[in-house]
Design an enzyme around this catalytic site. Sequence first.
Site, PDB file in Angstrom:
ATOM      1  N   GLY A  41     -48.347 -37.893  38.741  1.00 14.69           N
ATOM      2  CA  GLY A  41     -48.128 -37.269  40.098  1.00 14.69           C
ATOM      3  C   GLY A  41     -46.588 -36.587  40.460  1.00 14.69           C
ATOM      4  O   GLY A  41     -46.559 -36.114  41.336  1.00 14.69           O
ATOM      5  N   THR A  43     -42.851 -35.954  41.042  1.00 12.64           N
ATOM      6  CA  THR A  43     -41.826 -36.160  42.119  1.00 12.64           C
ATOM      7  C   THR A  43     -42.657 -36.388  43.549  1.00 12.64           C
ATOM      8  O   THR A  43     -42.430 -37.400  44.395  1.00 12.64           O
ATOM      9  CB  THR A  43     -40.895 -35.016  42.587  1.00 12.64           C
ATOM     10  OG1 THR A  43     -40.093 -34.777  41.439  1.00 12.64           O
ATOM     11  CG2 THR A  43     -39.894 -35.126  43.764  1.00 12.64           C
ATOM     12  N   SER A 149     -37.957 -30.770  39.306  1.00 11.57           N
ATOM     13  CA  SER A 149     -36.567 -30.590  39.848  1.00 11.57           C
ATOM     14  C   SER A 149     -35.929 -32.075  40.153  1.00 11.57           C
ATOM     15  O   SER A 149     -36.973 -32.835  39.835  1.00 11.57           O
ATOM     16  CB  SER A 149     -36.722 -29.993  41.076  1.00 11.57           C
ATOM     17  OG  SER A 149     -37.342 -30.464  42.146  1.00 11.57           O
ATOM     18  N   TYR A 187     -35.289 -29.644  54.747  1.00 13.46           N
ATOM     19  CA  TYR A 187     -36.708 -30.402  54.716  1.00 13.46           C
ATOM     20  C   TYR A 187     -36.294 -32.068  54.408  1.00 13.46           C
ATOM     21  O   TYR A 187     -36.957 -32.747  55.499  1.00 13.46           O
ATOM     22  CB  TYR A 187     -37.584 -29.996  53.549  1.00 13.46           C
ATOM     23  CG  TYR A 187     -38.401 -28.472  53.677  1.00 13.46           C
ATOM     24  CD1 TYR A 187     -37.755 -27.543  53.574  1.00 13.46           C
ATOM     25  CD2 TYR A 187     -39.810 -28.898  53.944  1.00 13.46           C
ATOM     26  CE1 TYR A 187     -38.531 -26.212  53.673  1.00 13.46           C
ATOM     27  CE2 TYR A 187     -40.631 -27.958  54.088  1.00 13.46           C
ATOM     28  CZ  TYR A 187     -39.587 -26.342  53.935  1.00 13.46           C
ATOM     29  OH  TYR A 187     -40.391 -25.585  53.957  1.00 13.46           O
ATOM     30  N   GLU A 207     -24.398 -30.155  58.307  1.00 14.44           N
ATOM     31  CA  GLU A 207     -24.888 -28.996  57.714  1.00 14.44           C
ATOM     32  C   GLU A 207     -23.706 -28.014  57.352  1.00 14.44           C
ATOM     33  O   GLU A 207     -23.106 -27.687  58.210  1.00 14.44           O
ATOM     34  CB  GLU A 207     -26.059 -28.593  58.526  1.00 14.44           C
ATOM     35  CG  GLU A 207     -26.455 -27.269  58.154  1.00 14.44           C
ATOM     36  CD  GLU A 207     -26.891 -26.785  56.739  1.00 14.44           C
ATOM     37  OE1 GLU A 207     -27.929 -27.718  56.393  1.00 14.44           O
ATOM     38  OE2 GLU A 207     -26.516 -25.733  56.275  1.00 14.44           O
ATOM     39  N   GLY A 276     -30.419 -29.996  48.701  1.00  9.41           N
ATOM     40  CA  GLY A 276     -31.282 -29.158  47.757  1.00  9.41           C
ATOM     41  C   GLY A 276     -31.728 -29.833  46.477  1.00  9.41           C
ATOM     42  O   GLY A 276     -31.052 -30.963  46.131  1.00  9.41           O
ATOM     43  N   HIS A 449     -63.067 -24.744  72.588  1.00  7.77           N
ATOM     44  CA  HIS A 449     -62.128 -25.402  73.603  1.00  7.77           C
ATOM     45  C   HIS A 449     -62.423 -26.960  73.675  1.00  7.77           C
ATOM     46  O   HIS A 449     -63.626 -27.418  73.585  1.00  7.77           O
ATOM     47  CB  HIS A 449     -62.546 -24.493  74.773  1.00  7.77           C
ATOM     48  CG  HIS A 449     -61.699 -25.077  75.980  1.00  7.77           C
ATOM     49  ND1 HIS A 449     -60.448 -24.782  75.829  1.00  7.77           N
ATOM     50  CD2 HIS A 449     -62.287 -25.888  76.929  1.00  7.77           C
ATOM     51  CE1 HIS A 449     -60.400 -25.425  77.510  1.00  7.77           C
ATOM     52  NE2 HIS A 449     -61.166 -25.871  78.066  1.00  7.77           N
TER      53      HIS A 449
END
Length: 471
Positions: A41, A43, A149, A187, A207, A276, A449
């Site tokens: 599975g 990361t 990654s 994220y 940031e 990142g 609706h």
Amino acid sequence: MSEAAYDLVVVGGGPGGYVAAIKAAQLGMKVACVEKRGSLGGTCLNVGCIPSKALLHSSHLYEEAVHGMGRHGIKIKDVELDLGAMLDNKDKVVKGLTQGIEFLFKKNKVDYVVGTGRIESPGKVVVQQSGDGGARELATRNILIATGSDVMPLPGVTIDEERIVSSTGALDLERVPEHLLVVGAGYIGLEMGTVWRRLGAKVTVVEFLDRITPGMDGEVAKEFQKILTKQGMSFRLGTKVTGVDGSGDRLQVTVEPAAGGAPETIACDTVLVAIGRRPYTEGLGLEKVGVRLDNRGRIEVDDHFATNVPGIYAIGDVIKGPMLAHKAEEEGSVCAERLAGQKPHIDYDIIPGVVYTAPEVASIGKTEEQLKEAGIAYKVGKFPFMANSRARSVGTTDGFVKILAEEKTDRVLGAHIIGPEAGVLIAEIGIAMEFGASSEDIARTCHAHPTLEEAVKEAAMAAAFGKPIHL
Ligand code: FAD
Ligand code: NAI
């Protein structure tokens, strides 16, 4: 000793690798998948998408129980957080899903090889098996690299996964920090920052840029920051972290303006580094076999995922493109199909991105900034959830739907949603875009609706006809 030849050996059992392995087996290939983690599975299932969404959901329920129920006429006394049980639940979810992939491998006759894979030469993968299993050679016609990654380190800051954590440590904090400082408003920073804020932490997000979520439509990002601030998160934009001193009881974080200026110190209990992720190719032996990387360390591939070395392919986070599980899965499937002689393709313009906060933020296709830069004339159709009857009924009225359509043809080029179930709502626009739909096509499709989907229809009406009905 060499074993019977495989058609495909996949190195890495994440969403890219395991999907490629299953698909290739379904298409009649003899397949092995090598994974060193001891659990399938990648990361995503182990330390990414799944545990973070489990915690986002649990922490949302907690926050609702503490603050959100009164307006529905429900009184709850003595709400108590059992963090241990919350983390156990998350671990159970992860275990169930990762074991599920093992079951799928058995069902589809994919050989699961536990260990670290290294490419000895095209056609040969050597696996250092876990424990004292020794080395094993896998002979194969094709090799697929899907090694994913890893966390991008912040120079001068050492992650210990206890007080200074990456996303992995942030999924397992032993107690709710009094003050969590998040480095990076992307994220991970915003999702994990939201989890711990809901559980009671003061959260400050530092940031580097002068905006949050770079790459996201600017108007949506602004609204997102406004809502997160209203929820209690603080932001220090245009600011960089230059060091963390962990010698005392509390961490002392040195920050300074990104453009240069006087440094200052912020005291906190936990630092989350979320600036990142970088492609992971360590120990794969790529230099020896001559597989080329680009200037950001990603494996270079052509449109068919082939590297410069015949018989070696790569997909997922380890190649260019957004680092998202569904992008990796799509590439895994398509790569296997291409190896089987089929000719599918992926439209990289139609890959959704979703931030799973409350409200959710979802986007697909082009942003306004990208359309301006490309010189494409476009129309904007917008509709706020405040004017959607379902959002009003359930009390989730923050945000809006924005649809961007080409001025001349009315073809939908992008959509950006901040609001309830944005991650679900974006799927309808993805399908519409796959079929080359115009905003009028969406506007003329009868939507049930009262649903949140009607906000999509009304935004499409605004783009197609200049006006929605309910605004
Ligand atoms: P990975 O999932 O990284 O898998 C690669 C695997 O290869 C790993 O298990 C690794 O152990 C193994 N490996 C590496 N080298 C070797 C070797 N030499 N031999 C054997 N095995 C090896 N994406 C979304 O779309 N939605 C989300 O909600 C989301 N949430 C996330 C939350 C967090 C906290 C993080 C960190 C990521 C999140 N992502 C999300 C991103 C997503 O996890 C990745 O895009 C996705 O996992 C990439 O898949 P992959 O198969 O390319 O690589
Ligand atoms: P990110 O790329 O989303 O955000 C990193 C942020 O850190 C950016 O805003 C960047 O400007 C900032 N930054 C970079 N260097 C900095 C510095 N020195 N100081 C301060 N800020 C700095 O990366 P993140 O959040 O680490 O996530 C990695 C990837 O994982 C995401 O890009 C995404 O692909 C994936 N992911 C996806 C999720 C989802 O789909 N819901 C959830 C979590 C992760």
